[in-house]
Design an enzyme around this catalytic site. Structure first.
Site, PDB file in Angstrom:
ATOM      1  N   GLY A   1      31.150  37.404  77.250  1.00 30.53           N
ATOM      2  CA  GLY A   1      30.033  37.990  77.985  1.00 30.53           C
ATOM      3  C   GLY A   1      30.142  37.756  79.485  1.00 30.53           C
TER       4      GLY A   1
ATOM      5  N   GLU B   1      36.077  36.384  71.982  1.00 32.16           N
ATOM      6  CA  GLU B   1      35.121  36.527  70.873  1.00 32.16           C
ATOM      7  C   GLU B   1      35.789  36.506  69.505  1.00 32.16           C
ATOM      8  OE1 GLU B   1      35.035  38.239  73.676  1.00 32.16           O
ATOM      9  OE2 GLU B   1      32.989  38.600  74.353  1.00 32.16           O
TER      10      GLU B   1
ATOM     11  N   ALA C   1      28.532  34.456  76.433  1.00 32.47           N
ATOM     12  CA  ALA C   1      27.179  34.361  75.888  1.00 32.47           C
ATOM     13  C   ALA C   1      26.958  32.921  75.441  1.00 32.47           C
ATOM     14  CB  ALA C   1      27.053  35.309  74.694  1.00 32.47           C
TER      15      ALA C   1
ATOM     16  N   GLU D   1      32.361  40.410  80.637  1.00 36.75           N
ATOM     17  CA  GLU D   1      31.615  41.673  80.505  1.00 36.75           C
ATOM     18  C   GLU D   1      30.592  41.826  81.635  1.00 36.75           C
ATOM     19  OE1 GLU D   1      30.836  40.604  76.357  1.00 36.75           O
ATOM     20  OE2 GLU D   1      31.449  42.641  75.842  1.00 36.75           O
TER      21      GLU D   1
HETATM   22  N1  3HC Z   1      27.907  28.737  74.668  1.00 38.13           N
HETATM   23  C1  3HC Z   1      27.309  27.546  74.482  1.00 38.13           C
HETATM   24  N2  3HC Z   1      27.912  26.377  74.722  1.00 38.13           N
HETATM   25  C2  3HC Z   1      29.176  26.409  75.187  1.00 38.13           C
HETATM   26  C3  3HC Z   1      29.858  27.621  75.411  1.00 38.13           C
HETATM   27  C4  3HC Z   1      29.166  28.837  75.137  1.00 38.13           C
HETATM   28  N3  3HC Z   1      29.723  30.014  75.339  1.00 38.13           N
HETATM   29  N4  3HC Z   1      31.086  27.335  75.874  1.00 38.13           N
HETATM   30  C5  3HC Z   1      31.170  26.000  75.943  1.00 38.13           C
HETATM   31  N5  3HC Z   1      30.018  25.430  75.529  1.00 38.13           N
HETATM   32  C6  3HC Z   1      29.704  24.005  75.482  1.00 38.13           C
HETATM   33  C7  3HC Z   1      30.588  23.247  74.505  1.00 38.13           C
HETATM   34  O1  3HC Z   1      30.054  23.264  73.210  1.00 38.13           O
HETATM   35  C8  3HC Z   1      30.595  21.864  75.103  1.00 38.13           C
HETATM   36  O2  3HC Z   1      29.400  21.235  74.715  1.00 38.13           O
HETATM   37  P1  3HC Z   1      29.340  19.648  74.477  1.00 38.13           P
HETATM   38  O3  3HC Z   1      29.766  19.042  75.771  1.00 38.13           O
HETATM   39  O4  3HC Z   1      27.930  19.421  74.096  1.00 38.13           O
HETATM   40  O5  3HC Z   1      30.308  19.365  73.364  1.00 38.13           O
HETATM   41  C9  3HC Z   1      30.514  22.111  76.605  1.00 38.13           C
HETATM   42  O6  3HC Z   1      30.032  23.450  76.748  1.00 38.13           O
HETATM   43  C10 3HC Z   1      31.863  22.020  77.312  1.00 38.13           C
HETATM   44  O7  3HC Z   1      32.801  22.832  76.619  1.00 38.13           O
HETATM   45  P2  3HC Z   1      34.319  22.374  76.401  1.00 38.13           P
HETATM   46  O8  3HC Z   1      34.349  20.963  75.948  1.00 38.13           O
HETATM   47  O9  3HC Z   1      34.947  23.419  75.561  1.00 38.13           O
HETATM   48  O10 3HC Z   1      34.854  22.444  77.914  1.00 38.13           O
HETATM   49  P3  3HC Z   1      36.310  22.817  78.439  1.00 38.13           P
HETATM   50  O11 3HC Z   1      36.277  22.615  79.883  1.00 38.13           O
HETATM   51  O12 3HC Z   1      37.334  22.131  77.607  1.00 38.13           O
HETATM   52  O13 3HC Z   1      36.470  24.386  78.151  1.00 38.13           O
HETATM   53  C11 3HC Z   1      35.792  26.705  78.135  1.00 38.13           C
HETATM   54  C12 3HC Z   1      35.674  25.314  78.821  1.00 38.13           C
HETATM   55  C13 3HC Z   1      37.220  27.228  78.264  1.00 38.13           C
HETATM   56  C14 3HC Z   1      34.837  27.630  78.803  1.00 38.13           C
HETATM   57  C15 3HC Z   1      35.466  26.533  76.633  1.00 38.13           C
HETATM   58  O14 3HC Z   1      34.244  25.838  76.518  1.00 38.13           O
HETATM   59  C16 3HC Z   1      35.346  27.812  75.855  1.00 38.13           C
HETATM   60  O15 3HC Z   1      36.332  28.382  75.477  1.00 38.13           O
HETATM   61  N6  3HC Z   1      34.097  28.259  75.591  1.00 38.13           N
HETATM   62  C17 3HC Z   1      33.813  29.380  74.770  1.00 38.13           C
HETATM   63  C18 3HC Z   1      34.044  30.664  75.482  1.00 38.13           C
HETATM   64  C19 3HC Z   1      33.703  31.825  74.583  1.00 38.13           C
HETATM   65  O16 3HC Z   1      34.033  31.864  73.432  1.00 38.13           O
HETATM   66  N7  3HC Z   1      33.005  32.820  75.145  1.00 38.13           N
HETATM   67  C20 3HC Z   1      32.622  33.962  74.416  1.00 38.13           C
HETATM   68  C21 3HC Z   1      31.275  33.714  73.809  1.00 38.13           C
HETATM   69  S1  3HC Z   1      30.799  35.029  72.715  1.00 38.13           S
HETATM   70  C22 3HC Z   1      30.256  36.241  73.744  1.00 38.13           C
HETATM   71  O17 3HC Z   1      30.327  36.133  74.929  1.00 38.13           O
HETATM   72  C23 3HC Z   1      29.650  37.436  73.065  1.00 38.13           C
HETATM   73  C24 3HC Z   1      29.467  38.584  73.986  1.00 38.13           C
HETATM   74  O18 3HC Z   1      30.599  39.420  73.917  1.00 38.13           O
HETATM   75  C25 3HC Z   1      28.265  39.388  73.614  1.00 38.13           C
END
Ligand code: 3HC
Length: 675
Positions: free
Chosen positions: A102, A125, A63, A105
């Protein structure tokens, strides 16, 4: 604005592609486009199957976290996943990079999944203080099985595509470079089978695995709300009809989303990424190549520092004064690698490759061709100056010279060279091969490209780096000082080491100030004259209470290093208190918080005002990754904002502290340090 979603027909199959850089987060535009594309595919008689794939470096990484806390925008993700799942035509997810949260999912809403071998699938998450909120806790037990679902949802650790295949989470592996073609072929194959909605699949595995998993990981989950809630949802999946399980998941997700822990952990997610950005330096500045690193000092610190580079495949030349110390240091590096290999974290051949990239030497001259040299010798300004003077004469022009000092003035060290622009601090935290934090200390003359190079290198060696200015103790240790001073005063006034430590552990820290002293060594910085006893610490050192290494410090330790309060220590404290004319009183836990944690916020405010940290969130990152501040409290500055800065000021004033002007301003204006 054009949609991030596009479609293309390949015979009977409609390929839906998302292109939403950098990580294909499932923001509103992506959800809207996907929803419309799926509905169009269902309505189009010519389409017999669908493939969902992503452009760029990854499948949907989750998400869009930036949307959390804002008013929801339709279609919301759980509904979109349901729409995909309800398609009467088979839908195949084609996964590369990371299918996270997400994103996974969404893939679980698809009827079939194909992934490249390098792909990773996970539900991270919990690392944001949340749980999978778009059906992950209900669909994973039906695909990966209960046990893997519990592990994935509660730890957030992703699994590789091969394990996903073994579990049944993925149906087949694609060629690393032929994902779209292989997904198309797969889609054509499953047209005959038709859709296979995940919700209709039976639960796999035994529910007892959940309780066993929770018990085995109780220590790891201490203080966190999300893991238990995630496990409760997985458990609900094992006994409730799908829709009721979904409702339960939604209820739990919402509770977490609006709770303090998730706000703190989302703050840290962005803080960590923000910390990598250097104010006032062009983000595209040309970096200096770092292909070979020199480390001076093969002690615990030098060895740990070297391991970071060796593990990342960067050759290291390590220098010591004496052969015996060099051999000992190299032996320790090998022992550490072998211990990791025994735990399955390294392959034996990786250990050998790392050791082969290490060049031990007694000669400084061997550092001549290094691109970066890190000094990790005795913490003494004269010694450091001598080392840097020598480096200046030996090491090639353009090389970066770094000191691992934890307190000393980088500008003074830099002045002992004729190239102050190439000098900075790289303050690693012990054990340096484990702790994630790196304070990068920017001297008055440090060149922008030198700073940018080291910040980029930090990411390569998997550190979280924060830029600090030149001041005593930089960010982390400077804030530690008032905590130490107050803790010692509290002992004199009537608190015990065990009481003070307990307050910190209950707060969520891995250990309290006295446990930390015992671990690091009570004798650090001691003048080593047993006859000169000026404070409690001198007295402890004089009787050999140097900490865990001598079996006793502020606590007594048994042969398994279990601590117990010491009568000898209490007598020493009482003696000092009596000599100082203090009357002991009962100290409340609240007072301990006000006098040991609030002053850290005060110091943080000074650090910010002096521009020794670029931003308040950097201070939080330092404390989370360098000292184990509980991530669910978001770091000291975020925590202060949550407590209320007016409350912090009132607490400090009660105990006679001088309030930092910036903290006072935040209190008076009801302002915040963090966004
Ligand atoms: N939403 C919004 N922005 C995100 C994001 C997300 N899910 N994931 C990454 N970004 C952004 C980062 O803030 C970063 O922004 P910036 O360049 O402005 O600083 C940019 O994308 C690049 O991210 P990274 O520097 O972390 O890039 P990497 O290549 O090192 O890592 C990744 C990539 C492994 C995908 C890592 O970004 C990550 O772990 N992201 C989060 C994944 C996550 O937590 N997903 C679950 C979200 S909650 C959810 O899905 C709820 C659902 O169950 C309803």
């Amino acid at each position: 604005m054009s949609s991030p979603i596009s479609t293309e027909r390949h015979g009977d199959v409609l390929v839906i592609t998302s292109d939403n850089p950098p990580v294909n987060a499932l923001g509103a535009a992506v959800r809207t486009g996907l929803d419309a594309a799926i509905r169009a595919a269902v309505a189009d008689d010519a389409v017999k199957a669908v493939v969902i794939r992503c452009e760029g470096r990854t499948f949907f990484a989750g998400a869009d976290i930036t949307e959390f806390g804002k008013p929801p925008v339709d279609p919301w993700l759980p509904a979109l996943v349901d729409t995909i799942e309800a398609s009467p035509k088979p839908v195949v997810a084609a996964i590369h990079g990371t299918a996270l949260g997400g994103g996974l999912e969404t893939a679980l809403g698809c009827h079939y999944r194909i992934a490249v071998p390098s792909a990773k699938l996970g539900t991270p998450e919990v690392k944001l203080g949340l749980l999978p909120g778009a059906g992950g806790t209900q669909r994973l037990p039906r695909t990966a099985g209960i046990e893997a679902a519990a592990e994935m949802c509660a730890t957030g650790t992703p699994i590789g595509a091969r394990r996903a295949l073994d579990l049944g989470l993925v149906d087949r592996l694609a060629g690393e470079d032929s994902l779209t073609a292989d997904a198309l072929a797969f889609a054509n194959e499953v047209i005959a089978q038709g859709p296979r909605p995940t919700r209709a699949l039976p639960i796999k595995g035994a529910p007892a695995a959940i309780k066993a998993f929770a018990e085995a990981n109780a220590k790891k989950f201490r203080g966190f709300d999300a893991p238990a809630a995630a496990l409760a949802c997985v458990e609900a999946a094992t006994r409730l009809p799908f829709d009721e399980g979904m409702a339960f998941e939604r209820e739990q997700f919402t509770k977490l989303l609006f709770g303090a822990q998730s706000a703190a952990m989302r703050h840290i997610f962005f803080a960590e990424r923000q910390a990598a950005k250097i104010d006032g330096v062009d983000k595209d500045i040309a970096l200096r190549p770092i292909n070979k690193v020199g480390v001076i000092g093969a002690g615990t610190m030098g060895g740990g520092i070297s391991m970071n580079f060796l593990t990342a495949g960067i050759p290291v030349t390590i220098v010591e004064m004496k052969q015996e110390a060099l051999d000992h240091g190299v032996g320790l590096i090998r022992k550490n690698y072998e211990a990791s290999a025994a735990k399955g974290r390294f392959m034996p051949e990786q250990v050998e490759a790392a050791m082969a990239a290490l060049t031990p030497t007694l000669s400084f001259d061997d550092l001549a061709d290094c691109d970066l040299v890190i000094e990790a010798v005795y913490e003494n300004m004269d010694v450091k100056k001598e080392v840097f003077g020598k480096l200046d004469r030996i090491v090639k022009p353009g090389a970066i010279l770094a000191s691992n000092t934890s307190y000393l003035n980088i500008d003074e060290i830099a002045a002992s060279t004729g190239r102050a622009g190439d000098v900075l601090g790289m303050h690693f935290f012990s054990p340096a091969n484990v702790m994630k934090l790196l304070e990068v200390v920017r001297g008055a003359k440090t060149a922008p490209d030198v700073l940018a190079t080291v910040m980029a290198l930090a990411k390569k060696i998997k550190k979280v780096a924060v830029v600090a200015g030149v001041c005593h103790g930089f960010i982390g240790n400077r804030m530690l000082m008032p905590r130490q001073v107050e803790s010692m005063k509290l002992l004199m006034e009537g608190a015990t080491p065990a009481q003070i430590d307990k307050v910190h552990v209950d707060f969520g820290m891995p250990m309290g100030p006295f446990q930390m002293s015992d671990l690091a060594g009570v004798d650090i910085g001691w003048h080593r004259d047993p006859a000169r006893i000026e404070n409690i610490r001198d007295a402890l050192c004089a009787v050999g209470r140097w900490g865990q290494k001598t079996g006793k410090g502020f606590y007594d330790y048994d042969d398994k290093r279990r601590p117990s309060p010491s009568a000898e220590v209490q007598a020493i404290i009482d003696d000092f208190a009596a000599k100082a004319g203090m009357t002991k009183r009962a100290i409340s836990d609240e007072e301990i918080v006000e006098r040991t944690l609030y002053p850290m916020v005060n110091e943080g405010a000074l650090i910010l005002a002096e521009k020794m940290a670029q931003r308040a969130s950097d201070i939080d990152v330092v404390w989370i990754y360098g000292y184990g501040w509980p991530v669910y409290r978001g770091g000291p500055m975020f925590w202060a904002d949550l407590e209320g800065n007016d409350k912090i000021v009132a607490g400090l004033e009660k105990h006679g502290f001088t309030i930092a002007p910036l903290l006072k301003e935040k209190a008076e204006t009801k302002g915040r340090f963090t966004a």
